[in-house]
Design a protein around this motif. Sequence first.
Motif, PDB file in Angstrom:
ATOM      1  N   ARG A 185      26.848  37.078  30.384  1.00 34.09           N
ATOM      2  CA  ARG A 185      26.538  38.446  30.792  1.00 34.09           C
ATOM      3  C   ARG A 185      27.816  39.246  31.047  1.00 34.09           C
ATOM      4  NH1 ARG A 185      22.341  35.716  33.542  1.00 34.09           N
ATOM      5  NH2 ARG A 185      23.530  35.645  35.503  1.00 34.09           N
ATOM      6  N   LEU A 186      28.801  38.635  31.698  1.00 35.17           N
ATOM      7  CA  LEU A 186      30.066  39.330  31.939  1.00 35.17           C
ATOM      8  C   LEU A 186      30.786  39.663  30.640  1.00 35.17           C
ATOM      9  CD1 LEU A 186      31.380  37.294  35.012  1.00 35.17           C
ATOM     10  CD2 LEU A 186      30.489  39.627  35.019  1.00 35.17           C
ATOM     11  N   LEU A 187      30.716  38.747  29.682  1.00 31.92           N
ATOM     12  CA  LEU A 187      31.340  39.002  28.384  1.00 31.92           C
ATOM     13  C   LEU A 187      30.660  40.165  27.667  1.00 31.92           C
ATOM     14  CD1 LEU A 187      31.827  35.311  27.225  1.00 31.92           C
ATOM     15  CD2 LEU A 187      33.665  36.950  27.682  1.00 31.92           C
ATOM     16  N   ALA A 188      29.351  40.234  27.775  1.00 32.68           N
ATOM     17  CA  ALA A 188      28.601  41.272  27.068  1.00 32.68           C
ATOM     18  C   ALA A 188      28.679  42.623  27.761  1.00 32.68           C
ATOM     19  CB  ALA A 188      27.138  40.842  26.919  1.00 32.68           C
ATOM     20  N   GLU A 189      28.802  42.641  29.073  1.00 32.08           N
ATOM     21  CA  GLU A 189      28.671  43.883  29.830  1.00 32.08           C
ATOM     22  C   GLU A 189      29.995  44.416  30.383  1.00 32.08           C
ATOM     23  OE1 GLU A 189      24.262  42.536  31.457  1.00 32.08           O
ATOM     24  OE2 GLU A 189      25.882  42.969  32.856  1.00 32.08           O
ATOM     25  N   THR A 190      31.074  43.621  30.378  1.00 27.07           N
ATOM     26  CA  THR A 190      32.343  44.070  30.943  1.00 27.07           C
ATOM     27  C   THR A 190      33.476  43.797  29.966  1.00 27.07           C
ATOM     28  OG1 THR A 190      33.000  41.984  32.008  1.00 27.07           O
ATOM     29  CG2 THR A 190      31.451  43.385  33.197  1.00 27.07           C
ATOM     30  N   SER A 191      34.651  44.260  30.325  1.00 21.28           N
ATOM     31  CA  SER A 191      35.857  44.022  29.526  1.00 21.28           C
ATOM     32  C   SER A 191      36.832  43.106  30.253  1.00 21.28           C
ATOM     33  CB  SER A 191      36.531  45.359  29.201  1.00 21.28           C
ATOM     34  OG  SER A 191      36.882  46.020  30.396  1.00 21.28           O
ATOM     35  N   VAL A 192      36.341  42.363  31.239  1.00 21.49           N
ATOM     36  CA  VAL A 192      37.200  41.445  31.991  1.00 21.49           C
ATOM     37  C   VAL A 192      37.721  40.361  31.045  1.00 21.49           C
ATOM     38  CG1 VAL A 192      37.288  39.831  33.921  1.00 21.49           C
ATOM     39  CG2 VAL A 192      35.914  41.913  34.089  1.00 21.49           C
ATOM     40  N   PRO A 193      39.001  40.028  31.108  1.00 22.50           N
ATOM     41  CA  PRO A 193      39.559  38.992  30.216  1.00 22.50           C
ATOM     42  C   PRO A 193      38.822  37.661  30.370  1.00 22.50           C
ATOM     43  CG  PRO A 193      41.318  40.196  31.302  1.00 22.50           C
ATOM     44  CD  PRO A 193      40.068  40.638  31.922  1.00 22.50           C
ATOM     45  N   VAL A 194      38.850  36.896  29.260  1.00 22.75           N
ATOM     46  CA  VAL A 194      38.109  35.627  29.218  1.00 22.75           C
ATOM     47  C   VAL A 194      38.637  34.652  30.259  1.00 22.75           C
ATOM     48  CG1 VAL A 194      37.577  33.603  27.787  1.00 22.75           C
ATOM     49  CG2 VAL A 194      37.494  35.902  26.806  1.00 22.75           C
ATOM     50  N   ASN A 195      39.941  34.554  30.389  1.00 20.69           N
ATOM     51  CA  ASN A 195      40.490  33.595  31.356  1.00 20.69           C
ATOM     52  C   ASN A 195      40.109  33.944  32.782  1.00 20.69           C
ATOM     53  OD1 ASN A 195      42.045  35.867  31.445  1.00 20.69           O
ATOM     54  ND2 ASN A 195      44.004  34.804  31.592  1.00 20.69           N
ATOM     55  N   GLN A 196      39.970  35.271  33.077  1.00 15.56           N
ATOM     56  CA  GLN A 196      39.553  35.683  34.424  1.00 15.56           C
ATOM     57  C   GLN A 196      38.073  35.397  34.648  1.00 15.56           C
ATOM     58  OE1 GLN A 196      40.751  39.635  35.453  1.00 15.56           O
ATOM     59  NE2 GLN A 196      39.620  39.618  37.372  1.00 15.56           N
ATOM     60  N   ILE A 197      37.280  35.580  33.576  1.00 17.79           N
ATOM     61  CA  ILE A 197      35.844  35.288  33.690  1.00 17.79           C
ATOM     62  C   ILE A 197      35.631  33.805  33.962  1.00 17.79           C
ATOM     63  CG2 ILE A 197      33.683  35.170  32.363  1.00 17.79           C
ATOM     64  CD1 ILE A 197      34.441  37.819  31.106  1.00 17.79           C
ATOM     65  N   THR A 215      32.511  30.531  20.480  1.00 15.36           N
ATOM     66  CA  THR A 215      33.501  30.694  21.543  1.00 15.36           C
ATOM     67  C   THR A 215      33.190  31.954  22.346  1.00 15.36           C
ATOM     68  OG1 THR A 215      34.996  32.026  20.214  1.00 15.36           O
ATOM     69  CG2 THR A 215      35.253  29.619  20.084  1.00 15.36           C
ATOM     70  N   PRO A 216      33.761  32.061  23.560  1.00 16.09           N
ATOM     71  CA  PRO A 216      33.566  33.295  24.340  1.00 16.09           C
ATOM     72  C   PRO A 216      34.020  34.549  23.595  1.00 16.09           C
ATOM     73  CG  PRO A 216      34.420  31.570  25.750  1.00 16.09           C
ATOM     74  CD  PRO A 216      34.464  31.015  24.366  1.00 16.09           C
ATOM     75  N   THR A 217      35.126  34.439  22.857  1.00 11.15           N
ATOM     76  CA  THR A 217      35.634  35.610  22.124  1.00 11.15           C
ATOM     77  C   THR A 217      34.658  36.033  21.045  1.00 11.15           C
ATOM     78  OG1 THR A 217      37.893  34.881  22.566  1.00 11.15           O
ATOM     79  CG2 THR A 217      37.594  36.519  20.824  1.00 11.15           C
ATOM     80  N   GLU A 218      34.105  35.063  20.308  1.00  5.74           N
ATOM     81  CA  GLU A 218      33.123  35.391  19.275  1.00  5.74           C
ATOM     82  C   GLU A 218      31.868  35.990  19.897  1.00  5.74           C
ATOM     83  OE1 GLU A 218      32.732  31.529  17.591  1.00  5.74           O
ATOM     84  OE2 GLU A 218      34.282  31.803  16.078  1.00  5.74           O
ATOM     85  N   TYR A 219      31.483  35.463  21.033  1.00  5.64           N
ATOM     86  CA  TYR A 219      30.289  35.988  21.719  1.00  5.64           C
ATOM     87  C   TYR A 219      30.488  37.455  22.097  1.00  5.64           C
ATOM     88  CZ  TYR A 219      26.375  36.142  24.988  1.00  5.64           C
ATOM     89  OH  TYR A 219      25.209  36.468  25.632  1.00  5.64           O
ATOM     90  N   ARG A 220      31.659  37.765  22.607  1.00  3.94           N
ATOM     91  CA  ARG A 220      31.935  39.155  23.010  1.00  3.94           C
ATOM     92  C   ARG A 220      32.008  40.083  21.809  1.00  3.94           C
ATOM     93  NH1 ARG A 220      36.501  40.269  27.322  1.00  3.94           N
ATOM     94  NH2 ARG A 220      34.678  40.304  28.715  1.00  3.94           N
ATOM     95  N   SER A 221      32.449  39.576  20.659  1.00  2.87           N
ATOM     96  CA  SER A 221      32.634  40.441  19.491  1.00  2.87           C
ATOM     97  C   SER A 221      31.331  40.938  18.902  1.00  2.87           C
ATOM     98  CB  SER A 221      33.439  39.687  18.425  1.00  2.87           C
ATOM     99  OG  SER A 221      32.676  38.592  17.929  1.00  2.87           O
ATOM    100  N   GLY A 222      30.195  40.411  19.353  1.00  8.20           N
ATOM    101  CA  GLY A 222      28.923  40.941  18.894  1.00  8.20           C
ATOM    102  C   GLY A 222      28.089  39.987  18.086  1.00  8.20           C
TER     103      GLY A 222
END
Length: 728
Positions: free
Chosen positions: A678-690, A713-720
């Motif tokens: 949810r944080l990855l989808a809804e915010t721009s907080v860096p992955v390492n901080q999440i 990966t978290p990065t792929e998840y955030r990319s859509g």
Amino acid sequence: MLTWMLASMAWAVQRHWTVANGLPTGEVQQIVELPNRQMLVNCEGVFCLSNGAGFDVVNCDYGQAYQMEAYAKGYGRLWQGDSLLWLHDFYRVYLFDARTRTFRYDIGPRLSDTALRRFAKGELLRDVPDERQWRCIDSLGLAKNYSTMAQDRQGGLWIGTRNDGIVYLSPHQVNVDEISADHPLIDIARSTTDSEGRIWRCRADGVECEAQGARTLYNKNNVEGLPYNRTTFVQQLPDGRYLLCDSLSTLGYFLPERRLFVSLSAKLPALKAYRHFVGACPVDQQWTAVYAQNGIFMLDTKADTLADFAPATKIGQYTTKYNCMLRDREGRLWIGTQNGLFYVERGTWSTVRIAALRNNCIRSLVLDGKGRVWAGTSCGISRITPFVVNLGPEDGIPAASMMERAVCLTADGRLVFALGGSHAVSFSPDSVMGQASHLPVVVTAFKAGNADVGLDNIRLAHDQNHLSLHFSTLDYATPSHSCYRYRLCPLEQEWNVSSDGSGRATAHYVALPPGSYRFEVQASTADELWGDATTADIEILPPLWLTWWAKLGYSLIAIIGFIVMMRLYLKKRKQQMERENEERVNQLFELREEARHQFAQAVNIVPEKISANKEEEKLVEKLLKAIDKNMDNLDYTVDQMASDIAMSRASLYKKTQQMLGITPNEFLRNVRLKQAARLLAETSVPVNQISLMVGFQTSRYFSQCFRQVFGMTPTEYRSGKSLELTQL
């Protein structure tokens, strides 16, 4: 206070302002009148503003003031428009905003103007006394100590000194005559005049009557029944008789035509309770109030009986010593005591104590030609109606004790108040009040709690709801003559009245609810009419939880709650139908599979979707709350989670296996990963901080676990690429 009088000048010294009145120091170097009539005073680099009664220090950041290139020869000032006031001392240039009454520091960029640039080099622009003003300064012996001067719009002269504050010379003309020695008005003030114009004097050898220039002395030698010559008071009654009392407290009726005195003391034993009778005041055709040094009562002059004076109960809270009494044209009784002035409404006996008097020991009362009530006190004279005005040395009235019941109204409308030592003051009521025009009221300070608030666009937070507004007419000549009334609309419909004689008043409001308000204040001067209202619009904002969008959120929550309730109802109906069709076992199996599917696929965990019954749903809710509180706790373990929901580790293991087919540790990890999604989808907080926010010690381990659950990966998840998953 200075009390010199300048017979050859247009001014009279009225007051002397020092550090006791709020000046930061006695070293006054500049005095400038602002457009709102406040006086800005520079006391050797410390600034203050007049507030009507004294001075308030104005904050100035001297470090941000403009440093002059070379020392100036003195202090200077320059107006730029009608709101920006430029000032300089020997070293610095200041910029004062008269509109906001604060200092500004954007000085450098403004010095492109030629006149301002010359001013910043130390050129002097200051008030210089003219010949007439200088003669006045010199006559006061201030020439050697003089530093600056200013004349306000009322015509008052402000003289600044190098080390002794400010001497203020008022334009108010004193119209009071001092009477002394054997002047006949003093004798009249100490006497009583009856309805036929005869003057009655109490003497040691009897009571004397003066009529048409002839005097007659009545005493025990020529009046039947009069026990003693020394008389305390004589008061005419409505039926023409006189009530007389001697110094032995013998009270009775005096009939001068028959030379007869009829004592009441023997007939009314209750009179012995009173130590010393002071005077009497007829209330109506039947009743007369008789007052003494230790109480008051009503005398029925027709039946010769006594009755209690109803207001005495309230007055007795303050004193039992009565000094004087008066009945005004409206039938109200005014009662002067040793500790307060009271008025009583005849019909209801309601009693009110008058506030804001300079002194509460009332020595005498009198009506002027217009029916207004005046009082002589132990420290000067006060006009009581229509509102209190305390007169003092600035009006030519000495701050001295007036004599008891020694006052009169002369045929030409002047009032005469006798003082001790065969002295008196005489004045016309209208002239002593002056003919000052209405002065607008200025709000000199506005505080929310202890913080100063500007007067432009007043918008306050919900917790800034304790307000204090200080205001004044800035009448420096006769500050005691101003009366104020104020209200806060729509909270108050009736006016609050304040007239303590200080020249300044304050309105306090506590715990105001959020909303829009308008503060209104008016002043009345000597003409007894209210001037134009000064207003201030005030808005107190609602707290976060009462804003319109918060209320909209409450509505949405209510709608969602209704939907959830409907879903629960439908679910129960479905379970009932399944029980009726004896498919409970199969349905439970399906529910288990659905719950596990929901938990595995959905990012948002809904307790009822992964539970088979209410008990399991409550358990899931407890687990989610426990995890949520410890989401970023890297050391949070399954044992701690079991303890937080009051279960053993074995029982928790059994429950999670039964519901979802996973271990408690897997449940904890998956909840954290879904929160990360949810944080990855809804915010721009860096992955390492999440990763840290959801309780993973390293981003590498976090990425490994995330891929296991979401297949990326978290990065792929955030990319859509996770669109389908995030919509579940």
